[in-house]
Design an enzyme around this catalytic site. Structure first.
Site, PDB file in Angstrom:
ATOM      1  N   SER A 212     -85.864  65.606  37.800  1.00 54.93           N
ATOM      2  CA  SER A 212     -84.767  66.551  38.026  1.00 54.93           C
ATOM      3  C   SER A 212     -83.696  65.858  38.856  1.00 54.93           C
ATOM      4  O   SER A 212     -83.681  64.630  38.935  1.00 54.93           O
ATOM      5  CB  SER A 212     -85.308  67.811  38.722  1.00 54.93           C
ATOM      6  OG  SER A 212     -84.341  68.826  38.719  1.00 54.93           O
ATOM      7  N   ASN A 213     -82.800  66.599  39.458  1.00 58.20           N
ATOM      8  CA  ASN A 213     -81.776  65.982  40.302  1.00 58.20           C
ATOM      9  C   ASN A 213     -81.476  66.884  41.502  1.00 58.20           C
ATOM     10  O   ASN A 213     -82.062  67.954  41.650  1.00 58.20           O
ATOM     11  CB  ASN A 213     -80.514  65.688  39.487  1.00 58.20           C
ATOM     12  CG  ASN A 213     -79.968  66.950  38.851  1.00 58.20           C
ATOM     13  OD1 ASN A 213     -79.592  67.883  39.537  1.00 58.20           O
ATOM     14  ND2 ASN A 213     -79.957  66.990  37.512  1.00 58.20           N
ATOM     15  N   ARG A 214     -80.542  66.442  42.334  1.00 58.74           N
ATOM     16  CA  ARG A 214     -80.323  67.109  43.622  1.00 58.74           C
ATOM     17  C   ARG A 214     -79.380  68.301  43.563  1.00 58.74           C
ATOM     18  O   ARG A 214     -78.987  68.832  44.607  1.00 58.74           O
ATOM     19  CB  ARG A 214     -79.743  66.107  44.626  1.00 58.74           C
ATOM     20  CG  ARG A 214     -80.680  65.023  45.007  1.00 58.74           C
ATOM     21  CD  ARG A 214     -80.018  64.143  46.065  1.00 58.74           C
ATOM     22  NE  ARG A 214     -80.718  62.877  46.188  1.00 58.74           N
ATOM     23  CZ  ARG A 214     -81.843  62.721  46.868  1.00 58.74           C
ATOM     24  NH1 ARG A 214     -82.389  63.742  47.484  1.00 58.74           N
ATOM     25  NH2 ARG A 214     -82.416  61.539  46.923  1.00 58.74           N
ATOM     26  N   SER A 215     -78.962  68.734  42.400  1.00 58.91           N
ATOM     27  CA  SER A 215     -78.018  69.859  42.324  1.00 58.91           C
ATOM     28  C   SER A 215     -78.625  71.099  42.981  1.00 58.91           C
ATOM     29  O   SER A 215     -79.757  71.482  42.699  1.00 58.91           O
ATOM     30  CB  SER A 215     -77.697  70.158  40.862  1.00 58.91           C
ATOM     31  OG  SER A 215     -77.001  71.376  40.777  1.00 58.91           O
ATOM     32  N   ALA A 282     -75.836  70.321  36.489  1.00 61.55           N
ATOM     33  CA  ALA A 282     -76.119  68.887  36.463  1.00 61.55           C
ATOM     34  C   ALA A 282     -77.249  68.686  35.449  1.00 61.55           C
ATOM     35  O   ALA A 282     -78.429  68.812  35.782  1.00 61.55           O
ATOM     36  CB  ALA A 282     -76.532  68.406  37.845  1.00 61.55           C
TER      37      ALA A 282
END
Ligand code: CTP
Length: 406
Positions: A212-215, A282
């Site tokens: 996943s990502n930091r959004s 994101a």
């Protein structure tokens, strides 16, 4: 935000939840509203006018016949108050107050004001489960609804009596959300449908792990709220984030990029197409080629997983016949901010791309502020550092103007 400069009458009645109205008065005042509080006699048994006077910095009205330093005949002035207000919010509202208003009684200042009001009326009931469910109360609510009165709650929960049931006052924050929704309904996006995406996507590696990502989703949720403030019908397609859904927003929960693509095609292109699509999510560009059905066990040495490309959602939308009239993208860049944003604007056939430099410590993923550029085919506009809410309001203003001109 939408409540700034608005005149709001807050009617407080004799429920044990009356103390929670203080949080509403405070929140609305801090957001720039002029809040005039009217308290019934019963409300003053639970909280004092001084509480509200201190929070709003304005006189509190307690009687038709004077009170809080007012003279006789002040009810005439309050009829005027009701005429000038943008919203009459009664929170908490008892069964008794609703009965009086439903039946057109005008025997205290709050009921006089409700009868004379020309502005929308929003009621947040709070009472014991038995009183709420009573046929008389339900009939009064029906009458009020048919006359256009809006309701915020109640919800199911534990009551002061110790009972559990329907009748519990909803959270002050949520009541403010309802107030925003009602105040915004005649805004520039009235009758328009706006689809917003938010948050990260999540791509499974195995049943317990994912990429996943930091959004945080905060910018997207702020956009959805700003679109409600402007009167739009809003669908928010959100990846896994733990944020409350703004009042007035239809939320579609997704996990993966492919689920997000499906949801965007369904809500922004299929059925009733959206007037505007704002892709602030994101989206993960890659996913594990094949997610393992079982937990991947530890073994010695390295582990590699092949990643395959996810669909580009904006590209899929660009190729559709029923593409929304206005499409906005976001570009999070760590280098060549404007050139990269312009490239995405062209490739994804966008009307506007909101570009931000994620290397700045006061902008981007995990902070409350953003420093963005508005990049279009014609211009590049640098906006100062501002809150994500303020960025959202600017984007929605841009979208409103573009739609009005199209
Ligand atoms: N986007 C999308 N589908 C993807 C990836 C991104 O629709 N699979 C959207 C994002 O929501 C955003 C815009 O495209 O509005 C730009 O996203 P960004 O990640 O900056 O662009 P990419 O095309 O993925 O380019 P790169 O990651 O190489 O910078």
């Amino acid at each position: 935000m939408i409540v700034e400069g608005k005149r709001i009458i807050l009617g407080v009645t004799g429920s044990i939840a009356a103390y929670k109205a203080a949080a509403i008065a405070s929140h609305l005042t801090q957001s720039g509203a002029l809040v005039d509080v009217i308290m019934t006699d019963a409300a003053q048994r639970f909280v004092t006018p001084l509480t509200f006077q201190s929070l709003t910095g304005r006189p509190v009205y307690t009687s038709m016949w004077g009170g809080s330093g007012e003279g006789l005949g002040s009810h005439i002035a309050h009829v005027a108050l009701g005429h000038e207000a943008d919203l009459l919010l009664i929170a908490p509202a008892t069964a008794n107050t609703m009965a009086r208003i439903a039946n057109g009684l005008a025997d205290d200042l709050l009921s006089v004001t409700a009868l004379a009001a020309r502005c929308p009326i929003l009621i947040a009931p709070a009472m014991d489960v038995g009183m709420y469910g009573a046929p008389a109360t339900q009939a009064n609510i029906e009458i009020l609804k048919t006359r256009g009165v809006r309701f915020a709650g109640p919800t199911i929960g534990r009551m002061a009596s110790g009972l559990e049931g329907l009748g519990r006052f909803i959270d002050p924050e949520e009541i403010v959300g309802y107030a925003r929704w009602v105040l915004g309904e005649n805004g520039p996006l009235r009758g328009r449908k706006v689809v917003v995406t938010a948050g990260p996507t999540r791509e499974s590696l195995d049943p317990v792990r994912f990429l996943s990502n930091r959004s945080s989703g905060r910018q997207g949720f702020a956009l959805a709220q700003a679109a409600v403030d402007a009167g739009a019908e809003v669908v928010l397609i959100a990846g896994p984030v733990d944020l409350p859904t703004p009042v007035g927003v239809g939320r579609v929960k997704v996990e993966t990029a492919r689920e997000m693509e499906q949801a965007v095609l369904e809500h922004a292109v299929g059925g009733r197409p959206a007037d505007a699509l704002i892709m602030s999510a994101a989206v993960a560009d890659y996913r594990p080629g094949e997610a393992s059905g079982q937990k991947i066990k530890k073994s010695t040495g390295t582990l590699s997983a092949e990643l395959v490309a996810n669909p580009d959602i904006l590209m899929s939308v660009a190729s559709q016949k029923n593409r929304p009239a206005v499409v906005v993208g976001f570009a999070a860049e760590s280098q060549e901010l404007i050139a990269n944003a312009q490239d995405k604007l062209d490739r994804k056939k966008l009307d506007l791309i909101v570009a931000n430099d994620i290397t700045a410590t006061d902008a981007g993923f995990a902070v409350d502020t953003n420093r963005v550029h508005f990049v279009t085919g014609e211009s590049v506009e640098e906006l100062p550092l501002m809150s994500k809410e303020a960025v959202a309001a600017r984007v929605i203003d841009w979208v409103s103007e573009r739609l009005a001109a199209s």
